[in-house]
Scaffold this motif. Sequence first.
Motif, short mmCIF file in Angstrom:
data_model
loop_
_atom_site.label_atom_id
_atom_site.label_comp_id
_atom_site.label_asym_id
_atom_site.label_seq_id
_atom_site.Cartn_x
_atom_site.Cartn_y
_atom_site.Cartn_z
N TYR A 1 45.31 55.28 13.50
CA TYR A 1 46.19 56.32 14.02
C TYR A 1 47.62 56.05 13.56
CZ TYR A 1 42.53 57.63 17.33
OH TYR A 1 41.36 58.06 17.89
N GLY A 2 48.41 57.10 13.43
CA GLY A 2 49.82 56.99 13.15
C GLY A 2 50.62 57.58 14.30
N VAL A 3 51.59 56.82 14.83
CA VAL A 3 52.42 57.27 15.94
C VAL A 3 53.87 57.24 15.49
CG1 VAL A 3 53.09 56.86 18.32
CG2 VAL A 3 50.77 56.33 17.60
N PRO A 4 54.50 58.41 15.33
CA PRO A 4 55.91 58.42 14.92
C PRO A 4 56.83 57.98 16.05
CG PRO A 4 55.08 60.66 15.19
CD PRO A 4 53.94 59.74 15.45
N TYR A 5 57.96 57.41 15.68
CA TYR A 5 58.96 56.99 16.67
C TYR A 5 60.35 57.18 16.08
CZ TYR A 5 59.54 52.81 13.85
OH TYR A 5 59.79 51.95 12.81
N GLY A 6 61.36 57.27 16.93
CA GLY A 6 62.75 57.17 16.52
C GLY A 6 63.42 58.38 15.92
N GLY A 7 62.82 59.55 15.92
CA GLY A 7 63.51 60.73 15.42
C GLY A 7 63.70 60.71 13.91
N ALA A 8 64.85 61.20 13.46
CA ALA A 8 65.11 61.37 12.03
C ALA A 8 65.16 60.05 11.27
CB ALA A 8 66.41 62.12 11.82
N ALA A 9 65.68 59.02 11.90
CA ALA A 9 65.80 57.72 11.22
C ALA A 9 64.65 56.78 11.58
CB ALA A 9 67.12 57.07 11.58
N GLY A 10 63.65 57.29 12.25
CA GLY A 10 62.55 56.45 12.72
C GLY A 10 61.51 56.17 11.66
N GLY A 11 60.33 55.84 12.13
CA GLY A 11 59.24 55.52 11.23
C GLY A 11 57.92 55.81 11.91
N VAL A 12 56.89 55.14 11.47
CA VAL A 12 55.56 55.34 12.02
C VAL A 12 54.95 53.98 12.32
CG1 VAL A 12 53.23 56.21 11.52
CG2 VAL A 12 55.23 57.49 10.75
N THR A 13 54.36 53.87 13.49
CA THR A 13 53.59 52.69 13.86
C THR A 13 52.12 53.04 13.68
OG1 THR A 13 55.24 52.04 15.49
CG2 THR A 13 53.07 51.05 15.70
N ILE A 14 51.36 52.16 13.05
CA ILE A 14 49.93 52.43 12.92
C ILE A 14 49.16 51.57 13.91
CG2 ILE A 14 50.06 53.21 10.55
CD1 ILE A 14 48.84 50.54 9.72
N TRP A 15 48.10 52.14 14.42
CA TRP A 15 47.22 51.51 15.39
C TRP A 15 45.81 51.59 14.86
CZ3 TRP A 15 49.24 49.96 20.22
CH2 TRP A 15 50.54 50.37 20.47
N VAL A 16 45.03 50.55 15.07
CA VAL A 16 43.62 50.58 14.71
C VAL A 16 42.82 50.34 15.98
CG1 VAL A 16 41.78 49.52 13.36
CG2 VAL A 16 44.05 49.79 12.36
N ASP A 17 41.95 51.30 16.27
CA ASP A 17 41.05 51.21 17.43
C ASP A 17 39.63 51.00 16.93
OD1 ASP A 17 43.21 51.79 19.03
OD2 ASP A 17 42.63 53.86 19.42
N VAL A 18 38.85 50.26 17.71
CA VAL A 18 37.44 50.08 17.42
C VAL A 18 36.66 50.52 18.64
CG1 VAL A 18 35.63 48.40 16.91
CG2 VAL A 18 37.87 48.16 15.86
N ARG A 19 35.63 51.31 18.41
CA ARG A 19 34.79 51.79 19.51
C ARG A 19 33.34 51.80 19.06
NH1 ARG A 19 33.15 56.94 18.65
NH2 ARG A 19 34.33 58.13 17.12
N LYS A 20 32.46 51.77 20.04
CA LYS A 20 31.04 51.92 19.72
C LYS A 20 30.82 53.36 19.30
CE LYS A 20 28.84 48.22 22.06
NZ LYS A 20 27.57 47.69 21.72
N THR A 21 30.06 53.57 18.26
CA THR A 21 29.90 54.89 17.68
C THR A 21 29.27 55.88 18.66
OG1 THR A 21 29.70 53.90 15.51
CG2 THR A 21 28.92 56.16 15.74
N ASN A 22 28.27 55.48 19.40
CA ASN A 22 27.55 56.40 20.28
C ASN A 22 28.12 56.42 21.70
OD1 ASN A 22 25.79 57.05 18.21
ND2 ASN A 22 24.44 55.34 18.69
N ASP A 23 29.21 55.74 21.96
CA ASP A 23 29.80 55.69 23.30
C ASP A 23 30.96 56.67 23.38
OD1 ASP A 23 30.49 55.00 25.85
OD2 ASP A 23 31.05 52.93 25.39
#
Length: 174
Positions: A78-100
């Motif tokens: 996932y990409g989560v933007p922060y900080g407005g015009a001078a901000g950036g993007v924080t990336i997150w990696v989630d792991v889940r069971k496929t059938n859950d």
Amino acid sequence: MERHQLANSSSSSTKSRKLWIRRHPILATTTLLIFIPLFLLVAYFNLRPYFSTFDRSQQGELSYSMPSQNGEYTAEIYGVPYGGAAGGVTIWVDVRKTNDSDASRVKTIYRAEHHGNNHLEWESENTLRIENWSEYSDETTTLNIHDEIYDGRGWACKSLRMKKQYVRCLSPEQ
């Protein structure tokens, strides 16, 4: 006459015993209005890493997902933007069971600044390689999805709230 002088001297000594705050109420109030918020602000920024979590409250947009080799797990970036015009993007990696379908069982294992080139690759059923690099910085890592997490800020490794959620916490070498 001596009584009168004693009375005056005792009354002047009680006046000098008044608290500093009562003698200077405007200065004391101004001081408190400046220093208490300043103290709280400094305390907040110094203590924030110790109470940090990987909770992003379902923010961000799914960039892509990749199922594991036998399909039991799915890794999502996932990409989560922060900080407005001078901000950036924080990336997150989630792991889940496929059938859950239960969202409470999703485990976040990676958080870092977005550097430009991202890629997920399953090395084995429980090992995920996360690439996040540019020509100037590299936060690529390989994680065991059950025991390890990576935090680009290093806050999760200091956090008192996160201690039970991992065996090994990785952060950039500083």
